[in-house]
Design a protein around this motif. Sequence first.
Motif, PDB file in Angstrom:
ATOM      1  N   ALA A   1     -16.377  25.073 -13.668  1.00 13.69           N
ATOM      2  CA  ALA A   1     -17.379  25.969 -14.249  1.00 13.69           C
ATOM      3  C   ALA A   1     -16.900  26.539 -15.575  1.00 13.69           C
ATOM      4  O   ALA A   1     -17.667  26.649 -16.535  1.00 13.69           O
ATOM      5  CB  ALA A   1     -17.714  27.088 -13.267  1.00 13.69           C
ATOM      6  N   ALA A   2     -15.621  26.873 -15.651  1.00 11.14           N
ATOM      7  CA  ALA A   2     -15.067  27.396 -16.905  1.00 11.14           C
ATOM      8  C   ALA A   2     -14.986  26.305 -17.967  1.00 11.14           C
ATOM      9  O   ALA A   2     -15.323  26.526 -19.137  1.00 11.14           O
ATOM     10  CB  ALA A   2     -13.689  27.994 -16.645  1.00 11.14           C
ATOM     11  N   GLN A   3     -14.547  25.119 -17.571  1.00 10.72           N
ATOM     12  CA  GLN A   3     -14.426  24.004 -18.509  1.00 10.72           C
ATOM     13  C   GLN A   3     -15.780  23.641 -19.106  1.00 10.72           C
ATOM     14  O   GLN A   3     -15.882  23.319 -20.295  1.00 10.72           O
ATOM     15  CB  GLN A   3     -13.836  22.795 -17.786  1.00 10.72           C
ATOM     16  N   CYS A   4     -16.814  23.684 -18.279  1.00 11.90           N
ATOM     17  CA  CYS A   4     -18.154  23.252 -18.702  1.00 11.90           C
ATOM     18  C   CYS A   4     -19.072  24.435 -18.980  1.00 11.90           C
ATOM     19  O   CYS A   4     -20.298  24.332 -18.827  1.00 11.90           O
ATOM     20  CB  CYS A   4     -18.771  22.364 -17.622  1.00 11.90           C
ATOM     21  N   HIS A   5     -18.503  25.536 -19.419  1.00 16.17           N
ATOM     22  CA  HIS A   5     -19.314  26.738 -19.650  1.00 16.17           C
ATOM     23  C   HIS A   5     -20.440  26.489 -20.650  1.00 16.17           C
ATOM     24  O   HIS A   5     -21.550  27.017 -20.485  1.00 16.17           O
ATOM     25  CB  HIS A   5     -18.428  27.889 -20.135  1.00 16.17           C
ATOM     26  N   ASP A   6     -20.179  25.698 -21.673  1.00 16.87           N
ATOM     27  CA  ASP A   6     -21.220  25.442 -22.675  1.00 16.87           C
ATOM     28  C   ASP A   6     -21.874  24.071 -22.495  1.00 16.87           C
ATOM     29  O   ASP A   6     -22.348  23.470 -23.453  1.00 16.87           O
ATOM     30  CB  ASP A   6     -20.664  25.592 -24.090  1.00 16.87           C
TER      31      ASP A   6
ATOM     32  N   PRO B   1     -26.246  27.277 -22.612  1.00 17.18           N
ATOM     33  CA  PRO B   1     -24.845  27.663 -22.416  1.00 17.18           C
ATOM     34  C   PRO B   1     -24.695  28.699 -21.293  1.00 17.18           C
ATOM     35  O   PRO B   1     -25.407  29.693 -21.247  1.00 17.18           O
ATOM     36  CB  PRO B   1     -24.457  28.247 -23.780  1.00 17.18           C
ATOM     37  N   GLY B   2     -23.766  28.423 -20.387  1.00 18.11           N
ATOM     38  CA  GLY B   2     -23.500  29.324 -19.277  1.00 18.11           C
ATOM     39  C   GLY B   2     -24.364  29.090 -18.053  1.00 18.11           C
ATOM     40  O   GLY B   2     -24.005  29.518 -16.940  1.00 18.11           O
TER      41      GLY B   2
ATOM     42  N   SER C   1     -22.699  26.673 -15.299  1.00 22.41           N
ATOM     43  CA  SER C   1     -21.576  27.327 -14.619  1.00 22.41           C
ATOM     44  C   SER C   1     -22.056  28.268 -13.528  1.00 22.41           C
ATOM     45  O   SER C   1     -21.518  28.285 -12.411  1.00 22.41           O
ATOM     46  CB  SER C   1     -20.728  28.092 -15.642  1.00 22.41           C
ATOM     47  N   ARG C   2     -23.074  29.048 -13.834  1.00 23.78           N
ATOM     48  CA  ARG C   2     -23.617  29.976 -12.834  1.00 23.78           C
ATOM     49  C   ARG C   2     -24.222  29.219 -11.655  1.00 23.78           C
ATOM     50  O   ARG C   2     -24.016  29.578 -10.496  1.00 23.78           O
ATOM     51  CB  ARG C   2     -24.664  30.886 -13.480  1.00 23.78           C
TER      52      ARG C   2
ATOM     53  N   GLN D   1     -21.492  27.524  -9.342  1.00 27.85           N
ATOM     54  CA  GLN D   1     -20.810  28.444  -8.437  1.00 27.85           C
ATOM     55  C   GLN D   1     -21.758  28.960  -7.360  1.00 27.85           C
ATOM     56  O   GLN D   1     -21.341  29.186  -6.211  1.00 27.85           O
ATOM     57  CB  GLN D   1     -20.187  29.581  -9.241  1.00 27.85           C
TER      58      GLN D   1
ATOM     59  N   ARG E   1     -21.011  17.707 -24.988  1.00 29.37           N
ATOM     60  CA  ARG E   1     -21.070  18.716 -23.922  1.00 29.37           C
ATOM     61  C   ARG E   1     -21.830  18.173 -22.725  1.00 29.37           C
ATOM     62  O   ARG E   1     -22.727  18.813 -22.167  1.00 29.37           O
ATOM     63  CB  ARG E   1     -21.714  20.031 -24.406  1.00 29.37           C
TER      64      ARG E   1
END
Length: 254
Positions: free
Chosen positions: A210-215, A231-232, A235-236, A239, A156
């Motif tokens: 951001a979706a691909q690397c959410h975790d 995790p998450g 992504s936040r 963006q 990850r």
Amino acid sequence: MTEAIHDLGQGFWTIRGDLKLGGVLNVGTQAGLVRLSDGGFAMLDSYPLTGNIRDRVMQLTDQGRAVRAVLNLHPHHTLHCAGIARDFPQAKLFGSRRHWDKHSNLDWQPQPVESPEVAAMFAADLQFSLPRGINYIDGNDRVHAGSLLAWHMASRTLHVDDTINLMPVPRLLKRFFPKPRVFLHPTMAQAMKPEPDALAELRNWIAELAAQCHDLRHLCAAHSGLRRFQPGEFSRELQAAFRRVEGKLAKAKV
């Protein structure tokens, strides 16, 4: 910044390197070492291997013989291509057309590193992401916003040169801001393509990454360091980094 190699687990090692501008200011650089599913290894980017780092890499890779490929991901990071080719003469050498032009004497593979063919070769271990809406190879050599990002699924980990950075926190402010801040490269506006939908393309790419690397657990960023995320969290922050500069990018398109 001090040279070091960090084991991030699941077959990914990040090399934190030195890069001195004018021989004085150390802005840092990076490379990555990935254990492939077939038992071999791939290097992400080129960096001169010396001392303890070289010893560790050679120990892991059967004295370099297990390194199957070197993937040069940033078209403007070309300083150490020849050195890494000497270190791993049996490895397939991949790069962009700019790498080819800068080091025409090296034995490059015919497929550009950003091509779908190269992505398919390493799909079992790595997913590559090429930003949309900005130039990958810009005509201005000072514009370094474009690069090919490498997502290592097992650990990850996102390995990225310049496109996404970490802003170091001054010592006096670490009490209030303990973690380096995610930001987009300062030349992003200059790298925008002269197309009406370029900003929308970049915005959509940021959302997809951001979706691909959410975790995501680890961000390895050239020049600016290494950070672990919950995790998450990445992504936040990614963006949010885009929203901070979206107005400037929109003006660049006018």
